[in-house]
Enzyme design. Sequence first.
Site, short mmCIF file in Angstrom:
data_model
loop_
_atom_site.label_atom_id
_atom_site.label_comp_id
_atom_site.label_asym_id
_atom_site.label_seq_id
_atom_site.Cartn_x
_atom_site.Cartn_y
_atom_site.Cartn_z
N ASP A 65 0.85 -1.20 0.00
CA ASP A 65 0.00 0.00 0.00
C ASP A 65 0.88 1.25 0.00
OD1 ASP A 65 -2.17 1.68 0.16
OD2 ASP A 65 -2.60 1.27 2.27
N LEU A 66 1.43 1.56 -1.17
CA LEU A 66 2.35 2.71 -1.26
C LEU A 66 1.71 3.92 -1.93
CD1 LEU A 66 5.76 0.95 -2.06
CD2 LEU A 66 4.79 1.61 0.14
N LYS A 67 0.50 3.77 -2.42
CA LYS A 67 -0.25 4.90 -3.02
C LYS A 67 0.67 5.76 -3.89
CE LYS A 67 -3.76 5.10 0.63
NZ LYS A 67 -3.20 4.21 1.65
N ASP A 70 3.25 10.02 -9.35
CA ASP A 70 4.45 10.73 -9.82
C ASP A 70 4.31 10.87 -11.33
OD1 ASP A 70 7.20 11.64 -10.14
OD2 ASP A 70 7.62 10.67 -8.22
N ILE A 71 5.36 11.33 -12.00
CA ILE A 71 5.29 11.36 -13.46
C ILE A 71 5.18 9.91 -13.95
CG2 ILE A 71 6.52 13.54 -13.71
CD1 ILE A 71 9.01 11.90 -14.53
N THR A 74 8.17 7.43 -13.83
CA THR A 74 8.59 7.01 -12.48
C THR A 74 7.59 6.02 -11.90
OG1 THR A 74 9.68 9.13 -12.22
CG2 THR A 74 9.22 7.91 -10.20
N ARG A 210 -6.00 -2.61 13.28
CA ARG A 210 -5.98 -2.66 14.75
C ARG A 210 -6.86 -3.72 15.38
NH1 ARG A 210 -6.33 3.73 14.70
NH2 ARG A 210 -7.29 3.10 12.72
O1 C5P Z 1 -6.37 -0.27 11.99
P1 C5P Z 1 -7.36 -0.12 10.87
O2 C5P Z 1 -8.23 -1.35 10.69
O3 C5P Z 1 -8.14 1.16 10.95
O4 C5P Z 1 -6.42 -0.04 9.59
C1 C5P Z 1 -6.93 0.22 8.32
C2 C5P Z 1 -5.83 0.20 7.30
O5 C5P Z 1 -6.36 0.62 6.08
C3 C5P Z 1 -4.67 1.14 7.60
O6 C5P Z 1 -3.49 0.52 7.06
C4 C5P Z 1 -5.00 2.38 6.82
O7 C5P Z 1 -3.85 3.07 6.38
C5 C5P Z 1 -5.71 1.79 5.61
N1 C5P Z 1 -6.63 2.71 4.97
C6 C5P Z 1 -7.69 3.33 5.62
N2 C5P Z 1 -8.53 4.15 4.95
C7 C5P Z 1 -8.32 4.37 3.66
C8 C5P Z 1 -7.28 3.77 2.98
C9 C5P Z 1 -6.44 2.93 3.68
O8 C5P Z 1 -7.90 3.12 6.81
N3 C5P Z 1 -9.16 5.16 3.02
#
Ligand code: C5P
Length: 236
Positions: A65-67, A70-71, A74, A210
């Site tokens: 999940d690096l989202k 860029d150009i 890249t 979490r």
């Molecule tokens: O701990 P939790 O269940 O809230 O984690 C959700 C995961 O999903 C995290 O890695 C968060 O960065 C990712 N995420 C999010 N909402 C988004 C996109 C990604 O919570 N819109």
Amino acid sequence: MKKPVPPRDRLIAALDVPTLGDAERIVDRLGDSVSFYKIGYQLALEHGLPLASALIAAGKRVFLDLKLHDIGNTVARGVESAARLGVTFLTVHGYPQTMRAAVEARGSALKILAVTVLTSYNDADLAEAGYGVGVAQLAADRATRAKDIGVDGLVCSPEEAASLRAIVGQDLILVTPGIRPAGAARGDQKRIATPAAAIAAGADFLVVGRPIVEASDPRAAAAAIIDEIAAAAAKT
Ligand code: C5P
């Protein structure tokens, strides 16, 4: 049409922990209860990419999940590197140039997921960033564009899943974070749904952080979520 995915493989556990050791301990504790992991910046920048390779070698799947944004050149080179690593999903921001570059560079096994509009943005945030449209319109426009470009899927909140499904049809993968089993702490998530509600809304994969990694028994927490996915999937 997509092939049906077994309930266990629809859960993606987010390894949002500060150190590689923490991530390895969680993966050990989860054992065969979880088959798919998400690695984001926090862990990727703490030696998390070798863990991605190790997980893949052990038969797990990895969502990186690096989202990216860029150009085009890249983005394309980064996507090629992710494809060589063997990850299953990679996120990019839903800008047309970025999505086109990613789709062209992805090869055959890697799937590109686009983030339409970050869920922390509301209409005022978009206006501040110089946009003349609100969140709902921008997300719908970007979903339509993503489909036209050939992106494999979208990341969206559970409450957007049903309306995006109506826009993109059955072929795109919808991945929803913001999942909270009944009774779990919300944390900083504002727009949440239970696993069952997200599946009913049309999500293919659920990202859960979490509620699993902070549980006293992560394995039991994951198993309960998978049971809920299975029960909800049986009704769709
Ligand atoms: O701990 P939790 O269940 O809230 O984690 C959700 C995961 O999903 C995290 O890695 C968060 O960065 C990712 N995420 C999010 N909402 C988004 C996109 C990604 O919570 N819109």
